[in-house]
Design a protein around this motif. Structure first.
Motif, short mmCIF file in Angstrom:
data_model
loop_
_atom_site.label_atom_id
_atom_site.label_comp_id
_atom_site.label_asym_id
_atom_site.label_seq_id
_atom_site.Cartn_x
_atom_site.Cartn_y
_atom_site.Cartn_z
N THR A 169 28.00 -6.91 -32.30
CA THR A 169 26.84 -7.53 -31.63
C THR A 169 26.93 -7.22 -30.13
OG1 THR A 169 28.05 -9.63 -31.34
CG2 THR A 169 26.69 -9.39 -33.33
N ASP A 170 25.82 -7.44 -29.45
CA ASP A 170 25.80 -7.17 -28.01
C ASP A 170 26.83 -8.01 -27.27
OD1 ASP A 170 23.75 -5.37 -28.33
OD2 ASP A 170 22.16 -6.85 -27.96
N HIS A 171 27.40 -7.41 -26.24
CA HIS A 171 28.43 -8.10 -25.45
C HIS A 171 28.09 -7.92 -23.97
CE1 HIS A 171 32.31 -9.13 -23.69
NE2 HIS A 171 32.65 -9.65 -24.85
N PRO A 172 28.01 -9.00 -23.20
CA PRO A 172 27.58 -8.87 -21.80
C PRO A 172 28.47 -7.96 -20.96
CG PRO A 172 28.44 -11.08 -22.28
CD PRO A 172 28.26 -10.40 -23.58
N MET A 173 29.76 -8.01 -21.18
CA MET A 173 30.64 -7.15 -20.39
C MET A 173 30.38 -5.68 -20.69
SD MET A 173 34.82 -7.02 -20.26
CE MET A 173 34.94 -6.28 -21.90
N LEU A 174 30.16 -5.37 -21.96
CA LEU A 174 29.89 -3.99 -22.34
C LEU A 174 28.54 -3.55 -21.78
CD1 LEU A 174 31.35 -1.81 -24.07
CD2 LEU A 174 29.78 -2.40 -25.91
N ALA A 175 27.57 -4.44 -21.80
CA ALA A 175 26.25 -4.11 -21.25
C ALA A 175 26.35 -3.81 -19.76
CB ALA A 175 25.27 -5.26 -21.51
N GLU A 176 27.15 -4.59 -19.05
CA GLU A 176 27.35 -4.36 -17.62
C GLU A 176 28.01 -3.00 -17.37
OE1 GLU A 176 29.79 -6.35 -13.84
OE2 GLU A 176 29.67 -7.40 -15.78
N GLU A 177 28.99 -2.68 -18.20
CA GLU A 177 29.67 -1.39 -18.04
C GLU A 177 28.73 -0.23 -18.37
OE1 GLU A 177 33.06 -1.76 -20.55
OE2 GLU A 177 34.24 -2.83 -19.05
N ARG A 178 27.90 -0.40 -19.39
CA ARG A 178 26.94 0.64 -19.75
C ARG A 178 25.97 0.90 -18.59
NH1 ARG A 178 24.41 2.39 -24.69
NH2 ARG A 178 25.48 0.74 -25.85
N ALA A 179 25.45 -0.20 -18.00
CA ALA A 179 24.51 -0.06 -16.89
C ALA A 179 25.18 0.63 -15.70
CB ALA A 179 23.97 -1.43 -16.50
N GLY A 180 26.40 0.26 -15.43
CA GLY A 180 27.11 0.88 -14.32
C GLY A 180 27.33 2.37 -14.53
N TYR A 181 27.69 2.71 -15.75
CA TYR A 181 27.92 4.14 -16.04
C TYR A 181 26.61 4.91 -16.03
CZ TYR A 181 30.05 8.27 -18.19
OH TYR A 181 30.50 9.53 -18.44
N ALA A 182 25.52 4.29 -16.51
CA ALA A 182 24.21 4.93 -16.48
C ALA A 182 23.79 5.21 -15.04
CB ALA A 182 23.17 4.06 -17.18
N GLY A 183 24.07 4.27 -14.13
CA GLY A 183 23.76 4.49 -12.73
C GLY A 183 24.58 5.62 -12.14
N TYR A 184 25.83 5.69 -12.54
CA TYR A 184 26.71 6.77 -12.07
C TYR A 184 26.17 8.13 -12.52
CZ TYR A 184 30.87 9.78 -12.14
OH TYR A 184 31.75 10.84 -11.98
N LEU A 185 25.72 8.23 -13.78
CA LEU A 185 25.17 9.48 -14.29
C LEU A 185 23.86 9.83 -13.58
CD1 LEU A 185 25.80 9.01 -18.12
CD2 LEU A 185 27.08 10.47 -16.56
N ALA A 186 23.05 8.80 -13.28
CA ALA A 186 21.78 9.04 -12.60
C ALA A 186 22.00 9.63 -11.21
CB ALA A 186 20.98 7.74 -12.51
#
Length: 374
Positions: free
Chosen positions: A346-363
């Motif tokens: 299931t969704d996990h807030p810590m993982l969601a935060e890490e995903r967003a951070g990595y997406a920003g890094y790739l952008a």
């Protein structure tokens, strides 16, 4: 709670079970020969085919790693009989927990060769869907799968499932605390798990005699568990002993320990150099016990196969290797953000935060590329 097992401990065995000698002659052991009475000429040829195919797959995967197409590979050459004999003793409903070297077991369970290298190429979290073949993906943490298997077997017992759970591990894992905990829990509660130890003589560079002054099967006896030591380079002996073990587990007899004496002919993994810790003489001694040659000699001695058969087997092995190579080279690179998929159910807030951070890094890389073009 479930009542503890009251199965008596085996302690009378003093030498490994063997049904085929290295020169191809059969060994008369009525108590074990009866367990393979259904293995006629056709079945024996099928076992030989498995052995050859598995070695060819291993050779191809090792070559792919050396060519830079895989990050790592754990070779199994020399251990084919231990894997084929045990895997062919299982029913489809039985469940297998693997370490990282059981590519031969995976083949026997129906895993597509093209899926065997996904994990090792770094393209996915796993190689195959365990639910389709009742076999887990490679477990890198040494000995951890013993606990997983014991828990699964406990659940199967509580559900009344008429299955066996089999866990594979090496001699080095018997020195891990996780496996000791699994052995203790399994025997205390009589759960139907078969502990299958492929004693290939080396825990990376540590020889078995440094880990234990007695046969590893005797460690199981110390927990109060039935145990058998088998010639792991003898596919018929392994088949017979594993059938005995899984029958014991399915019939409610509790856990069973099998120590298959074999030898890792190659390196521990492709990052290892075995010439630094073992001698050529040791290697040659075990080459004389080659599991493939043993069955080939038996087939020839009993006039059960001709050169046309052996050529057909080699062609089948080459075809399987080609599928593995083609599947590896055609494997698409994953999208970077897939790294976060299937980590939690299931969704996990810590993982969601890490995903967003990595997406920003790739952008940020995309912005830099646009600036460079302008």
């Amino acid at each position: 709670m479930v009542a503890p097992s009251t199965v008596p401990v085996r302690s009378e065995q003093t030498y490994p079970v063997q049904l085929i000698q290295p020169d191809g002659r059969r060994v008369h052991r009525p108590e074990y020969s009866g367990l393979i009475s259904d293995v006629g000429p056709a079945e024996l040829r099928d076992l030989y085919r498995d052995l050859v195919v598995i070695r060819r797959l291993d050779t191809e995967a090792t070559a792919l790693q050396r060519q830079g197409e895989l990050g790592l590979w754990a070779p199994l050459t020399g251990q084919e009989a231990a894997q084929v004999g045990s895997a062919r003793a299982l029913d489809p409903d039985d469940y297998v927990f693997t370490s990282y070297r059981e590519h031969g077991v995976a083949w026997c369970r129906g895993v597509d060769p093209a899926a065997m290298t996904r994990l090792w190429r770094g393209c996915a979290h796993s190689g195959w869907d365990p639910a389709t073949v009742n076999m887990t993906n490679p477990a890198i943490v040494v000995g951890s799968q013993g606990l997983h298997a014991t828990g699964y077997a406990m659940g199967a017992k509580l559900d009344g499932a008429d299955i066996a759970t089999v866990v594979y591990f090496g001699d080095g894992a018997t020195s891990q605390g996780d496996l000791s905990e699994a052995l203790g829990f399994a025997v205390s509660w009589g759960v139907g798990v078969v502990f299958f130890c492929q004693n290939n003589q080396w825990a990376i560079s540590v020889p078995t005699h440094v880990q234990s002054p007695v046969p590893l099967a005797q460690r199981a006896a110390g927990f109060g568990m039935p145990a058998v030591q088998v010639d792991g380079n003898d596919v018929l002996a392994v088949l017979a002993v594993t059938r005995q073990a899984v029958r014991h587990a399915r019939d409610g007899g509790g856990p069973f320990f099998v120590e298959a004496l074999t030898y890792r002919m190659g390196p521990h993994t492709t990052s290892d150099d075995p010439t630094r810790y073992r001698t050529p003489a040791d290697l040659e001694q075990w080459r004389a016990r080659d599991p493939l040659e043993r069955v080939r000699r038996l087939l020839e001695r009993e006039n059960l196969a001709d050169e046309a058969f052996f050529a057909d087997v080699q062609a089948a092995a080459d075809d399987a290797a080609a599928r593995l190579r083609r599947g590896t080279l055609e494997m698409p690179d994953p999208e970077p953000l897939m790294l976060f998929d299937h980590v939690y159910s299931t969704d996990h807030p810590m993982l969601a935060e890490e995903r967003a951070g990595y997406a920003g890094y790739l952008a940020g890389f995309a912005t830099t590329d646009e600036e460079a073009r302008s």
